[in-house]
Every structure is written in C-alpha cells, then in structure tokens.
Design a protein around this motif. Structure first.
Motif, PDB file in Angstrom:
ATOM      1  N   PHE A 133      75.202  57.745  91.296  1.00  0.00           N
ATOM      2  CA  PHE A 133      76.373  57.707  92.131  1.00  0.00           C
ATOM      3  C   PHE A 133      77.339  58.393  91.501  1.00  0.00           C
ATOM      4  O   PHE A 133      77.762  59.165  90.303  1.00  0.00           O
ATOM      5  CB  PHE A 133      76.857  56.920  92.186  1.00  0.00           C
ATOM      6  CG  PHE A 133      76.084  55.508  92.356  1.00  0.00           C
ATOM      7  CD1 PHE A 133      75.972  54.891  93.787  1.00  0.00           C
ATOM      8  CD2 PHE A 133      75.267  54.796  91.293  1.00  0.00           C
ATOM      9  CE1 PHE A 133      75.419  53.760  94.354  1.00  0.00           C
ATOM     10  CE2 PHE A 133      74.642  53.964  92.033  1.00  0.00           C
ATOM     11  CZ  PHE A 133      74.142  53.416  92.922  1.00  0.00           C
ATOM     12  N   SER A 134      78.505  59.579  92.372  1.00  0.00           N
ATOM     13  CA  SER A 134      79.629  60.141  91.883  1.00  0.00           C
ATOM     14  C   SER A 134      80.797  59.714  91.432  1.00  0.00           C
ATOM     15  O   SER A 134      80.963  58.429  92.269  1.00  0.00           O
ATOM     16  CB  SER A 134      79.975  61.812  93.854  1.00  0.00           C
ATOM     17  OG  SER A 134      80.668  60.385  94.293  1.00  0.00           O
ATOM     18  N   PRO A 135      81.589  60.144  91.335  1.00  0.00           N
ATOM     19  CA  PRO A 135      83.009  58.910  91.202  1.00  0.00           C
ATOM     20  C   PRO A 135      83.315  58.488  92.401  1.00  0.00           C
ATOM     21  O   PRO A 135      84.129  57.600  92.321  1.00  0.00           O
ATOM     22  CB  PRO A 135      83.568  60.506  90.168  1.00  0.00           C
ATOM     23  CG  PRO A 135      83.112  61.744  89.972  1.00  0.00           C
ATOM     24  CD  PRO A 135      81.690  61.339  91.150  1.00  0.00           C
ATOM     25  N   GLN A 136      82.942  58.859  93.672  1.00  0.00           N
ATOM     26  CA  GLN A 136      83.725  58.797  94.826  1.00  0.00           C
ATOM     27  C   GLN A 136      83.309  57.708  94.965  1.00  0.00           C
ATOM     28  O   GLN A 136      84.012  56.601  95.408  1.00  0.00           O
ATOM     29  CB  GLN A 136      83.570  59.627  95.693  1.00  0.00           C
ATOM     30  CG  GLN A 136      85.280  61.041  95.282  1.00  0.00           C
ATOM     31  CD  GLN A 136      84.248  61.829  94.583  1.00  0.00           C
ATOM     32  OE1 GLN A 136      83.190  62.816  94.387  1.00  0.00           O
ATOM     33  NE2 GLN A 136      84.980  63.414  93.888  1.00  0.00           N
ATOM     34  N   ALA A 167      84.034  51.327  95.671  1.00  0.00           N
ATOM     35  CA  ALA A 167      83.994  50.189  95.369  1.00  0.00           C
ATOM     36  C   ALA A 167      84.960  49.601  93.877  1.00  0.00           C
ATOM     37  O   ALA A 167      84.864  48.663  93.765  1.00  0.00           O
ATOM     38  CB  ALA A 167      82.567  50.083  94.158  1.00  0.00           C
ATOM     39  N   GLY A 168      85.860  50.174  93.854  1.00  0.00           N
ATOM     40  CA  GLY A 168      87.316  49.729  93.399  1.00  0.00           C
ATOM     41  C   GLY A 168      87.296  50.219  91.522  1.00  0.00           C
ATOM     42  O   GLY A 168      87.615  49.668  91.639  1.00  0.00           O
ATOM     43  N   LYS A 169      86.922  51.001  91.161  1.00  0.00           N
ATOM     44  CA  LYS A 169      86.733  51.052  90.078  1.00  0.00           C
ATOM     45  C   LYS A 169      86.896  52.340  89.716  1.00  0.00           C
ATOM     46  O   LYS A 169      86.735  53.675  90.553  1.00  0.00           O
ATOM     47  CB  LYS A 169      84.962  51.159  89.095  1.00  0.00           C
ATOM     48  CG  LYS A 169      84.186  49.813  89.542  1.00  0.00           C
ATOM     49  CD  LYS A 169      85.573  49.122  88.498  1.00  0.00           C
ATOM     50  CE  LYS A 169      85.211  47.593  88.676  1.00  0.00           C
ATOM     51  NZ  LYS A 169      86.337  46.330  87.362  1.00  0.00           N
ATOM     52  N   ARG A 170      87.654  53.011  88.815  1.00  0.00           N
ATOM     53  CA  ARG A 170      88.406  54.598  88.229  1.00  0.00           C
ATOM     54  C   ARG A 170      87.098  55.051  87.336  1.00  0.00           C
ATOM     55  O   ARG A 170      86.857  54.252  86.215  1.00  0.00           O
ATOM     56  CB  ARG A 170      89.412  54.387  87.449  1.00  0.00           C
ATOM     57  CG  ARG A 170      90.837  53.459  88.921  1.00  0.00           C
ATOM     58  CD  ARG A 170      91.990  53.727  88.034  1.00  0.00           C
ATOM     59  NE  ARG A 170      93.018  54.982  88.542  1.00  0.00           N
ATOM     60  CZ  ARG A 170      94.027  55.168  87.962  1.00  0.00           C
ATOM     61  NH1 ARG A 170      94.767  54.301  87.570  1.00  0.00           N
ATOM     62  NH2 ARG A 170      94.483  56.101  88.563  1.00  0.00           N
ATOM     63  N   LEU A 171      86.540  56.091  87.691  1.00  0.00           N
ATOM     64  CA  LEU A 171      86.167  57.176  86.639  1.00  0.00           C
ATOM     65  C   LEU A 171      86.695  58.648  86.493  1.00  0.00           C
ATOM     66  O   LEU A 171      87.503  59.098  87.626  1.00  0.00           O
ATOM     67  CB  LEU A 171      84.612  57.241  87.782  1.00  0.00           C
ATOM     68  CG  LEU A 171      83.757  57.740  86.324  1.00  0.00           C
ATOM     69  CD1 LEU A 171      83.709  56.188  85.632  1.00  0.00           C
ATOM     70  CD2 LEU A 171      82.775  57.109  87.154  1.00  0.00           C
ATOM     71  N   ARG A 181      76.099  60.395  87.991  1.00  0.00           N
ATOM     72  CA  ARG A 181      75.404  59.448  87.088  1.00  0.00           C
ATOM     73  C   ARG A 181      74.595  58.424  87.587  1.00  0.00           C
ATOM     74  O   ARG A 181      75.003  57.907  88.640  1.00  0.00           O
ATOM     75  CB  ARG A 181      76.905  58.782  86.221  1.00  0.00           C
ATOM     76  CG  ARG A 181      77.949  59.788  85.494  1.00  0.00           C
ATOM     77  CD  ARG A 181      79.015  58.642  84.877  1.00  0.00           C
ATOM     78  NE  ARG A 181      79.974  59.890  83.797  1.00  0.00           N
ATOM     79  CZ  ARG A 181      81.116  60.377  84.914  1.00  0.00           C
ATOM     80  NH1 ARG A 181      81.398  60.735  85.891  1.00  0.00           N
ATOM     81  NH2 ARG A 181      81.300  61.061  83.540  1.00  0.00           N
ATOM     82  N   THR A 182      73.850  58.510  86.677  1.00  0.00           N
ATOM     83  CA  THR A 182      72.918  57.226  87.287  1.00  0.00           C
ATOM     84  C   THR A 182      73.656  55.423  87.668  1.00  0.00           C
ATOM     85  O   THR A 182      74.911  55.419  85.929  1.00  0.00           O
ATOM     86  CB  THR A 182      71.441  57.126  86.494  1.00  0.00           C
ATOM     87  OG1 THR A 182      72.136  56.481  84.926  1.00  0.00           O
ATOM     88  CG2 THR A 182      70.870  58.217  86.284  1.00  0.00           C
ATOM     89  N   LYS A 228      77.473  46.207  94.182  1.00  0.00           N
ATOM     90  CA  LYS A 228      78.517  46.893  95.220  1.00  0.00           C
ATOM     91  C   LYS A 228      78.184  47.598  95.945  1.00  0.00           C
ATOM     92  O   LYS A 228      77.748  48.697  96.922  1.00  0.00           O
ATOM     93  CB  LYS A 228      79.910  46.588  95.043  1.00  0.00           C
ATOM     94  CG  LYS A 228      80.716  45.407  94.927  1.00  0.00           C
ATOM     95  CD  LYS A 228      82.013  44.990  94.356  1.00  0.00           C
ATOM     96  CE  LYS A 228      82.170  43.401  94.001  1.00  0.00           C
ATOM     97  NZ  LYS A 228      84.107  43.758  93.327  1.00  0.00           N
ATOM     98  N   LEU A 229      78.017  49.447  94.691  1.00  0.00           N
ATOM     99  CA  LEU A 229      77.192  50.417  95.713  1.00  0.00           C
ATOM    100  C   LEU A 229      75.925  49.924  96.037  1.00  0.00           C
ATOM    101  O   LEU A 229      75.743  51.783  96.552  1.00  0.00           O
ATOM    102  CB  LEU A 229      77.478  51.595  94.055  1.00  0.00           C
ATOM    103  CG  LEU A 229      78.303  51.209  92.964  1.00  0.00           C
ATOM    104  CD1 LEU A 229      78.632  52.184  91.563  1.00  0.00           C
ATOM    105  CD2 LEU A 229      79.864  52.458  93.694  1.00  0.00           C
TER     106      LEU A 229
END
Length: 623
Positions: free
Chosen positions: A483-486, A491-495, A502-503, A520-521
């Motif tokens: 999954f990318s930061p986007q 999913a409502g989480k900041r990265l 990242r896996t 959710k992802l």
C-alpha cells in the motif's frame, strides 16, 4: 533394604521438584518423586500468587516446554492481571492470584496422572555414592532407591531455622521439619555453601477485616492466561483489598526493631533486596510515611488473607500491634504469625548450564538450593534439571538454554557465571534481548525445542502446529499486499508521504495503525482470526528492532558455541591477572560467552583463552 530402580529420582515436591519430575517423565525416564507427604506436593509456602514481571515470562516458557505450572495456575486462578498492560508487550507480565488449595490439589492430580512418574513418601537421609558418581538415595528407614541421576530440590529445608522475634526453632517451613541429615551429607562433598533468608507476613482472618472502608483491586475483564492451552477461567473471580501502613505503624516497628530477628542479630543469612521486610522498608525508606499493602485472599473457601508487603520477623505481640494500626485492620486477627526462615544454599557457580554439579556426576540442583527466590524461578530450574537428568539417564544430549532464546537461559547463565550475593529474582531488565524474549511468543521460541528433544505431548504439538500454520499464512497474506501512503490516507490514517510502498505487515508495526485499519485497506485480511491478528500485531511491532538485534544475537550464539575444554587450567595461562585466574578456576565457564561475563574479564584476556582453545582443540568440552 532395596527399592525398585528408577532412571531419575527427584527429591522434594515443591515447585522445582514438580517441574523436574514431570519433565523427566515426559522425556521417557522412569522417575520417582520423593516427598515427605503427598499433601505437601505443590504447596504455596509464601504468597498465593504466580507470575508478575519477569516471573510471568518464566511461567510462559515452562508452559511452552509442556511444563505444568502454567496449566495449574490457570486452573487455580481467582484473579488474573496483566502487569504493565499500558506498556509494550516485551515488559508485560501475566500474574494470577491463586486459590492455594485448588493449586495444591490440581498439581497433585497432574503429578499422579503423569506416565512414568511414581510418588514415594519418605525422608531422604543420604545419597548413594559410587566412586564420585551419585547412584541413588537412601530413605530415613534405610530403603535404598537406585537411579542414574538425582535432582535435589530441597527449597528452604536444608538446615532451615524459623525466626519469630527472639525465638527460633528448626523448620523447613512453618509446620515442617528441616532436612538436617541431607545437609550433613552435602557437607561431606565440600560443596560451596552459603546462608540465605526469606520472610513471610502474618496471615490474617479475612472475617475480621473491615473490607467496606478499603480500596479494592479487581482483576482484568479480559484475563491473560499462563498456558497457551488455556482459554477460560476455571474458578470464580475475586477482588483484592488495598490499604497502607502509616506513621503510627512505623513508630511501633521502629520502637521494637531490636526485637526483630534480623535487626536483633539473630540471623546471619542475606535476604532478598527486592522483597524487603516491613522492618527493612521502615529503616531504608525512613522518609516515607506509608507503604502499600495488598490484602490477597488465599482461596474461595478459605478465610485466610495474605497481606502482601509486610513480611516480618518481629515477635507476635508486636505484629499484632502494627497490624491493628493499619486502616481496615483495626480488629484483624492473626491466624499464623509472620516469620523469617534461614537456610543453606549451594553456590550455583558449582553447577554447569544443565544444573549438574560439576564435581559430582549424576547430581542436579534446582530451586532455592541454588540461591534463588520465587516459585517461578524454582520451577524453571526444575524443568531444566529434570530434562537434563533424564537426558543423562537415557544417554541423550544435554539440554541447555541460551541467553538469546529464553529467560530460563538468562537466569541459569547468571547463576552459574556470577553466583549470588542475595536471593536471585528474575526481572525483565536482566535480559539483553528482551524485545524478542516476550511472554507472548514463548511458544514460538521454545516449543520447537521441546518437540525436538521429545518433552512435548501430542495435544500441545497439535495446537502449536495449527497456530504456527495460521501465523505463517497470515503473515504471508499481509506481506503480499502493498500500500502507498495515498492508499493509507484514504483509510483515514496519516503516513509519511515518502512515496514508499509498505506491506500490510510493515504497516501493522506502526503505532497508529491497527488490524481493523488494514481490513479497510483490503477486506480479504478480515478472514484472519482474532488470536492470530493479535499475535501478528505483537510480532510486527518489534520486527524492525529484532532485525537489528539479530546481529548481537548471532555474536552471542557464536561465543556460546566456543566450548572451553575441561582440561584447560586457567592458572597456567600466561598473561592473565592472578585475580582473573582465581575467578576462572572457581567459576569454570563452559564457553566463551560465559567467560566474557566473568567480572574483570577483558578483550585481551578472552583472546588469550581463545588462543589456548584453538591450540588444545582436541580436548573434551567442560562437563
């Protein structure tokens, strides 16, 4: 007079003896457990609780090897608490308040239904010795029991003396005689002996405590068990009470210090620094005006209450005075006085890593006889001694535990390398690799070892195999999804917007992301069961740190693999200081890792030892 022959004889039915006997029997050795009386098997002589910080890790490790303490504690548990719950899993410690009677009866049932294990009631008066090889024991009535190995787990019974104020009498614990003849026999072997002491508080009649005015401490709503095989409580759950000493309490104690067995000069033994008596607390922490006292019921059908935190060796009349100065205990009746007990121990530097006495083939020591304190420490040593006694009898390889794989390994290495100057107690801070030596992953670390040596039963093997498959399947599913930061932001989480993919497993190790966020992802992850999710979360949390730690672990394992020859004479090594020569000859480290932890050791000295090992590579390893 003769009795039937056994492969292994275990002396003592306490926590060390129970684990030693059952471990030996699980290895396939015909085992005899010798105890004064069956009713004394599994007795909780001190507080009615199992586990805690560091100690809970040991119980989990015992359970991972299919030992009995964890299962028995879960059956007897009447209040479960996970200590340090708000901190990371590495320093969390499961603990249970146990019903003393249920614990004892459950342990006896475990012993009686263990194949290859016989219980013999009697007092051991002597060891059978054939040219420096221990070959069995002699009971008080003259009956001889032959064996290939003997495990000695005498607890506080070796020349035990009970002190209450200025009065003292011989005793292994309240109500039981000491083991004097066996102590005298040990004298004949010139083993290095010392004297330690421990203490216990007065027991109270719970019906005379004013519970209504006291703070209560309930157990956890979602109990964490010791055994990986347990999934529900077996007994009704209770709350404990909390009260405090006060200035009046302290004044009574100060005024009567000279009557205390410890402060009156009646005791020579050294007590546990981390579990001080109330006299010690008042003296050492004079600036404190109160100390917390936990009122722990000893059972569902027992009115006895254990006031944890006020162990003492003051006279009974002084105990009554200070007890009744405490809030809620104004009318409390003492049903058994607090007392100190002093006893012999063997310097554990006389043992090797399998807990065998180096100078006496066939003899193993476990528990308080090795200078430790606590049920859990004793049981863990019993497990190791029992496994190795059986290995000796059955001509199998020794079973040793390294510092990098278990708290048991940390404890035994500490004991055999450094010895003790006070009763040894396990803490998480003693383990340099504690991030990977967690209570939650004890089975992942140790059950494969148990399966390899043959001490794990079919039920645990089946459970562990299924759990391992679920974890492997879950981790693979998570590691295959990127999954990318986007994606995470949706999913409502900041990265961190660094563009890195990242896996799901890597994301689970981040502090602000939980498993529900991952579902959710990718909804396909929802098929992973709750228990597996929780364990994957704990594993992922520490994955990066453990990866970095693995280099240090590799160095430790490499040094542990460099065995020191039995014939190496340290005093003949040029370049070593005389002080270091004496320490090395006394401690006889088994490998380079142990030698590196000898006080005063230097890199240059280790190089000298390594050079001699390479030169004498064909000599046998330390026994």
């Amino acid at each position: 007079m003769k009795h039937s022959h056994f492969d292994v004889v275990v002396i003592g039915g306490g926590h060390a003896g129970c684990e030693a006997a059952t471990a030996s029997a699980r290895m396939g050795a015909r085992t005899a457990l010798i105890t004064l009386k069956k009713a004394g098997i599994g007795v909780m002589s001190c507080n009615p609780a199992i586990g805690g910080l560091g100690k809970g890790h040991l119980v989990r490790e015992i359970d991972a090897m299919d030992g009995v303490m964890g299962r028995v504690a879960d059956k007897a548990g009447i209040q479960f608490r996970l200590l340090n719950r708000r901190k990371g899993p590495a320093v969390q410690g499961p603990r249970t308040q146990a019903d003393r009677a249920v614990y004892r009866s459950t342990m006896l049932s475990e012993i009686e239904r263990t194949p290859n294990l016989s219980v013999i009631e009697g007092e051991v008066a002597d060891l059978l010795d054939e040219k420096g090889v221990i070959s069995g024991i002699v009971l008080h009535d003259g009956v001889e029991i032959r064996s290939s190995a003997v495990v000695l787990t005498t607890g506080t019974f070796l020349r035990g003396v009970i002190h209450i104020g200025e009065q003292s009498h011989a005793g292994g614990r309240m109500g039981d005689a000491p083991s004097t003849k066996l102590a005298e026999r040990i004298d004949d072997y010139a083993l290095p002996l010392g004297r330690l002491k421990t203490g216990t508080p007065p027991r109270l009649d719970g019906r005379t405590i004013n519970w209504e005015i006291l703070e209560t401490q309930p157990g956890d709503v979602d109990p964490v068990f010791f055994s990986f095989l347990s999934n529900s409580v077996s007994s009704a759950q209770i709350s404990c009470g909390i009260t405090h000493t006060n200035e009046k309490t302290h004044e009574i104690i100060q005024r009567n210090l000279a009557k205390s067995a410890m402060y009156g000069g009646f005791i020579d033994g050294v007590g546990p620094r981390y579990c001080p008596s109330i006299e010690d607390k008042v003296v050492r922490f004079a600036e404190k005006t109160s100390h917390q006292v936990f009122l722990e019921p000893e059972g569902l059908n027992d009115h006895t209450v254990y006031p944890n935190g006020i162990s003492t060796s003051l006279p009974l009349d002084v105990q009554e005075l200070y007890i009744r100065s405490i809030r809620g205990l104004e009318q409390a009746e003492i049903v058994q006085p607090g007392y100190a007990i002093e006893y012999d121990y063997v310097d554990p530097q006389a043992l090797n890593l399998s807990l065998a006495v180096r100078s006496l083939q066939g003899l193993y020591l476990a528990g308080q006889i090795n200078g430790t304190t606590g049920y859990e420490e004793a049981a863990a040593q019993g497990l190791v001694a029992g496994l190795n006694a059986a290995a000796t009898a059955l001509d199998k390889p020794r079973v040793e535990f390294g510092r990098s794989e278990s708290y048991m390994g940390v404890m035994i290495d500490d004991l055999t390398t450094r010895g003790v100057t006070e009763p040894y107690r396990m803490f998480t801070s003693r383990a340099e690799f504690r991030l990977s030596l967690r209570a939650d992953n004890a089975d992942q670390r140790l059950t494969p070892k148990g399966l390899e040596i043959g001490c794990v039963g079919r039920r645990r093997q089946t459970y562990f195999t299924e759990k391992t498959e679920r974890l492997a399947s879950g981790q693979k599913a998570m590691s295959d999804k990127y999954f990318s930061p986007q994606d995470v932001a949706k999913a409502g989480k900041r990265l961190s917007q660094d563009g890195s993919r990242r896996t799901a497993y890597q994301l689970l190790g981040l502090p602000n992301i939980d498993f529900d966020d991952l579902v959710k992802l990718d909804s396909s992850l929802g098929c992973i069961d709750i228990e597996t999710r929780a364990q994957l979360g704990r594993d992922a949390l520490y994955a990066t740190y453990i990866e970095r730690q693995n280099q240090d672990v590799a160095v430790t394992k490499r040094d542990e693999a460099h065995l020191i020859p039995a014939a190496l004479i340290f005093s003949e090594l040029d370049g070593l200081s005389n002080e270091l020569k004496v320490k090395l000859e006394r401690q006889r480290p088994s490998n380079i890792a142990q030698a590196s932890r000898v006080e005063g050791m230097t890199p240059a000295a280790l190089m000298l030892i390594m050079a001699r090992i390479r030169r004498d590579a064909k000599l046998p390893a330390t026994a």
